[in-house]
Design a protein around this motif. Structure first.
Motif, PDB file in Angstrom:
ATOM      1  N   ARG A  37       3.217   4.797   2.357  1.00  0.00           N
ATOM      2  CA  ARG A  37       2.488   4.513   1.586  1.00  0.00           C
ATOM      3  C   ARG A  37       2.819   3.472   0.473  1.00  0.00           C
ATOM      4  O   ARG A  37       1.427   2.651  -0.181  1.00  0.00           O
ATOM      5  CB  ARG A  37       3.660   5.857   0.174  1.00  0.00           C
ATOM      6  N   GLU A  38       4.148   2.824   1.179  1.00  0.00           N
ATOM      7  CA  GLU A  38       3.872   1.529   0.013  1.00  0.00           C
ATOM      8  C   GLU A  38       3.007  -0.100   0.692  1.00  0.00           C
ATOM      9  O   GLU A  38       2.373  -0.496  -0.271  1.00  0.00           O
ATOM     10  CB  GLU A  38       5.265   0.984   0.089  1.00  0.00           C
ATOM     11  N   ARG A  41      -0.211   1.279  -0.592  1.00  0.00           N
ATOM     12  CA  ARG A  41      -0.127   0.737  -2.472  1.00  0.00           C
ATOM     13  C   ARG A  41      -0.311  -1.077  -2.613  1.00  0.00           C
ATOM     14  O   ARG A  41      -1.199  -1.329  -3.504  1.00  0.00           O
ATOM     15  CB  ARG A  41       0.975   1.398  -3.051  1.00  0.00           C
ATOM     16  N   LYS A  42       0.917  -1.552  -1.991  1.00  0.00           N
ATOM     17  CA  LYS A  42       0.292  -2.733  -2.234  1.00  0.00           C
ATOM     18  C   LYS A  42      -0.845  -3.628  -1.375  1.00  0.00           C
ATOM     19  O   LYS A  42      -0.737  -4.950  -1.981  1.00  0.00           O
ATOM     20  CB  LYS A  42       1.977  -3.847  -1.378  1.00  0.00           C
ATOM     21  N   ASP A  45      -3.972  -0.886  -3.019  1.00  0.00           N
ATOM     22  CA  ASP A  45      -3.919  -0.266  -4.523  1.00  0.00           C
ATOM     23  C   ASP A  45      -5.022   1.160  -4.408  1.00  0.00           C
ATOM     24  O   ASP A  45      -5.234   1.478  -5.132  1.00  0.00           O
ATOM     25  CB  ASP A  45      -5.027  -1.453  -5.394  1.00  0.00           C
ATOM     26  N   SER A  46      -4.034   1.700  -2.893  1.00  0.00           N
ATOM     27  CA  SER A  46      -4.342   3.252  -2.848  1.00  0.00           C
ATOM     28  C   SER A  46      -3.171   4.265  -2.619  1.00  0.00           C
ATOM     29  O   SER A  46      -1.817   3.648  -2.864  1.00  0.00           O
ATOM     30  CB  SER A  46      -5.570   3.338  -1.842  1.00  0.00           C
ATOM     31  N   THR A  47      -3.055   4.978  -2.054  1.00  0.00           N
ATOM     32  CA  THR A  47      -2.248   6.202  -1.993  1.00  0.00           C
ATOM     33  C   THR A  47      -3.316   6.514  -0.392  1.00  0.00           C
ATOM     34  O   THR A  47      -3.822   6.692   0.095  1.00  0.00           O
ATOM     35  CB  THR A  47      -2.833   7.351  -2.970  1.00  0.00           C
TER      36      THR A  47
END
Lengths: 156, 156
Positions: A37-38, A41-42, A45-47
């Motif tokens: 997840r991290e 995200r970094k 920019d997604s999930t």
DNA sequence: GCTTAAAACTTTATGCTTGAAATTTATGCC
DNA sequence: GGCATAAATTTCAAGCATAAAGTTTTAAGC
């Protein structure tokens, strides 16, 4: 006659081991999920849910119905609605109406979506490699086999 | 000379196995979670996160600070706030202020909470037993050992 | 053709979760 | 004492997830 039945139903050691297994399973999964997840995200920019939907759509170039999507992903119908909404808003997926059934929608990747997913998937594979790097081939096989016997259909 | 190196960097079989393992891990965990969630909902009108908090509080009769709670559960601070709020509203937990530090709160189970948890925990153990009933002792041990090597601190 | 049931979705209400910002209190330094 | 910084929580915004209820469309019986 050396066996004495205990008065209280003391938890069997097997029972304790099962609980321990469950806790370990949970920890391993959550740690891995948190890591993925991290990075998503970094780096993108997604999930994770969005990645899962993209991955599924990528396997079906012709697209999928909303209901097929939720079946594949084993999540609720309403859930898929929202995630697809965001993917469409981001330009990664698109909805088309289904010939002959105006209730249904067909969802598929856009070209942008396909390209974006390709990049994400390549990195994803590398992340998984690094997370599970400790286990050798035999251990992987063992674990895959054992896990296959948990959470099957026949479980009732 | 019968081996030909492919031009594209084809994914190693090991890499494929790792991905497969991850997917199995995810499936096993989600299936189990879904099962537990549904039983908690139907049988106790409760949820897994609430059960987790109750279980943690139960291990510390003197109570825990919010930050200790979130560390133990490995979830965010803000998350714990909401769950504890609901437990307090249900009368299962209570907050006390900490002597000498007015920023902190100490959370602990009420008597009602302790009794309620005891009932939930007993059933929970039975559920786990039934879900993992397929695996024998050796298999449990194997899996616990292997899982212990995933998601450790040293993972970087 | 009309009614009823089923199917495919969406909407709504509620709760969990995170990450970031804000708030309040404590501590250290001059 | 006054001020900056850190610590302990809460608040907030956004997203994910479910279950339940609602909408529109299609199919089936009669």
């Amino acid at each position: 006659m050396s066996e004495v039945k205990p008065a209280a139903p003391s938890p069997s050691p097997l029972s304790k081991q099962r609980l321990r297994l469950w806790l370990r399973l949970l920890r391993a999964t959550r740690t891995t999920e948190a890591e993925l997840r991290e990075r998503l995200r970094k780096g993108h920019d997604s999930t994770l849910p969005r990645f899962d939907v993209l991955a599924t759509l990528n396997r079906y170039p012709g697209g999928l119905r909303m209901s097929e999507l939720s079946t594949h992903l084993k999540v609720s119908n309403g859930n898929v609605t929202g995630i697809v909404e965001r993917l469409v808003a981001e330009g990664l997926a698109e909805r088309a109406s289904v010939e002959g059934d105006r209730r249904a929608h067909r969802v598929r990747l856009t070209e942008t979506g396909r390209a974006r997913f390709a990049r994400m998937a390549a990195e994803h594979e590398a992340w998984i490699d690094s997370i599970f790097a400790d286990l050798d081939e035999a251990e992987l096989d063992t674990m895959i086999g054992l896990l296959g016997r948990i959470g099957q259909e026949g479980q009732q």
